[in-house]
Design an enzyme around this catalytic site. Sequence first.
Site, mmCIF file in Angstrom:
data_model
loop_
_atom_site.group_PDB
_atom_site.id
_atom_site.type_symbol
_atom_site.label_atom_id
_atom_site.label_comp_id
_atom_site.label_asym_id
_atom_site.label_seq_id
_atom_site.Cartn_x
_atom_site.Cartn_y
_atom_site.Cartn_z
ATOM 1 N N SER A 178 -54.772 58.854 51.422
ATOM 2 C CA SER A 178 -54.350 58.288 53.084
ATOM 3 C C SER A 178 -52.828 58.079 53.473
ATOM 4 O O SER A 178 -52.285 58.702 52.671
ATOM 5 C CB SER A 178 -54.329 56.435 52.821
ATOM 6 N N TYR A 221 -50.031 50.107 48.308
ATOM 7 C CA TYR A 221 -51.585 51.001 48.355
ATOM 8 C C TYR A 221 -50.951 52.635 47.958
ATOM 9 O O TYR A 221 -51.935 53.117 47.598
ATOM 10 C CB TYR A 221 -51.945 50.916 49.150
ATOM 11 N N LYS A 252 -52.090 55.078 46.010
ATOM 12 C CA LYS A 252 -53.602 57.011 46.832
ATOM 13 C C LYS A 252 -52.372 57.877 46.141
ATOM 14 O O LYS A 252 -53.002 58.861 45.937
ATOM 15 C CB LYS A 252 -53.123 56.659 47.683
#
Lengths: 326, 326
Positions: free
Chosen positions: B124, B148, B152
């Site tokens: 991402s 997050y 990632k």
Amino acid sequence: MHILIIGAAGMVGRKLTERLVRDGALGGKTITRATLHDIVEPLAPAGAPFAVKTLASDFSEPGEAEKLVAERPDVIFHLAAIVSGEAEADFDKGYRINLDGTRYLFDAVRVIEGYVPRLVFTSSIAVFGAPFPDAIGDEFFTTPLTSYGAQKAIGELLLADYTRRGFFDGIGIRLPTICVRPGKPNKAASGFFSNIIREPLSGIEAVLPVGEDVRHWHASPRSAVGFLIHAATIDGETVGPRRTLTMPGLSVTVGEQLEALRRVAGDKAVALVRREPDPVIVKIVAGWPRNFDASRALSLGFKAETSFDDIIRVHIEDELGGKLGV
Amino acid sequence: MHILIIGAAGMVGRKLTERLVRDGALGGKTITRATLHDIVEPLAPAGAPFAVKTLASDFSEPGEAEKLVAERPDVIFHLAAIVSGEAEADFDKGYRINLDGTRYLFDAVRVIEGYVPRLVFTSSIAVFGAPFPDAIGDEFFTTPLTSYGAQKAIGELLLADYTRRGFFDGIGIRLPTICVRPGKPNKAASGFFSNIIREPLSGIEAVLPVGEDVRHWHASPRSAVGFLIHAATIDGETVGPRRTLTMPGLSVTVGEQLEALRRVAGDKAVALVRREPDPVIVKIVAGWPRNFDASRALSLGFKAETSFDDIIRVHIEDELGGKLGV
């Protein structure tokens, strides 16, 4: 103030301990206790003006990290790691110690309510992988080419995220190659950078396996300890969310190292360096970073040597009692 | 050829499945089996020209990943993740699914002797954290400002290291914000980028919580599927050791989105967009990347839309049967 050093039996850990014993304080606060931990029990330093506890355990075993932080040390130095060669040779062990061990430690701190220590994490320039620009800047991406480098880069990400979440106040520092490394020649591929200085200064022959045009990034053991002390005491607010910093260092060629050796210790020292090219080491070293632009760390007050003559003089002062053996 | 999709019940997973059903092949090889996995059982697609197995489990439970790869799928799409907001709200769950789950999967593949599948991992643009340059280049560092994003970025490092060690053949792709996202308006902070197009195209009012000068990075669901297919079939040698690529996309302002909407669907569509500034969303969006220079992915053959009109047309073709509802 209570200080915990994890990885205290290694070279940098021992030098950091010596410095803390000498200073008796950190960031203006008196040290009252130190806990020295490693996989083998660290030696207690002589003449410490504070209580010292030494202990040995494998901090990557579930539950061990909790014991280390249960007494809420104010500053934690996390220096423990499986080194590059071993992490490459033993995939599972490298990830277990360098990643899982680090995460267990971070989580052990996280779950203690209201406990937000300063946590200093030693990362490495091994987070970078070739090809590089001539000087690697502060915003260059981390694409490690070893498992060790990957584990350190992951540690940096965890450090920043746990700090952002308020679980501790972390600072990561990427150390240059430490030169002149004290002790005996070892089998690390980088060993020759120190061997070609340390051995001749004591009148002993040393082998140079690469060409004189090889450029690398160095700081003395004394500077490395200085980085750790500064990282332990710097105002976290001024660092901001990007918690890991490439430390300053000195980019010199092997030829420049030898010229500095000549200036400091004369031709007879340089004559003790025997050229014996080793294609394996030549190839390994070709993939290593050569130079950095460590502007951020410099602007935050981290300091390193600015001439290789100084790096040699630090070794003579700190390891040889100020006397040449050649 | 046997294909495994982990995270198959999500929007991208469903669109990928539809495309594979339509193509019946991947990279010129006939698909004989597909295994569709998610935390909830994915729907089996209608009319698949190959055998389909659907199953539900929590792949972050020890042992579950092993079951998924035991039949040695040739290509693994790893799309499963706890999304940004939930990973921020539930620290443990985010790390358990996004980090531990990913590592269990990678290790499950690693320990199977002689098994080296292509593994496509969706990362991402959340791996980047402000401040950014105007266009984030391929060598910009990853300093995520969410858990997050950290998870990632760690997945990217593991992917590269496991690939370098020969455990699998991984390709990571950083998806732009997917626009126009089909379905109902959701509560994601980024939802409005799609809502202001999708809802008016169906004659429904939509809320715009930010100013028209907000710039962001978009690609259609069709392009996202194209990225996945290309990542599954690209020659790994040409990618080299830097295994994760920022996907191409289109950098446009909200104002440019609305002008495209006007060109495609007329003034009455644009009139359905109600300005209702939301300071919370304004603040969140201010920290997001606005533009990228995705040169590497473009040179490797990844393709995205080059006008927002095209992004809208893709939505009309793929979701509205080619017809406007306004």
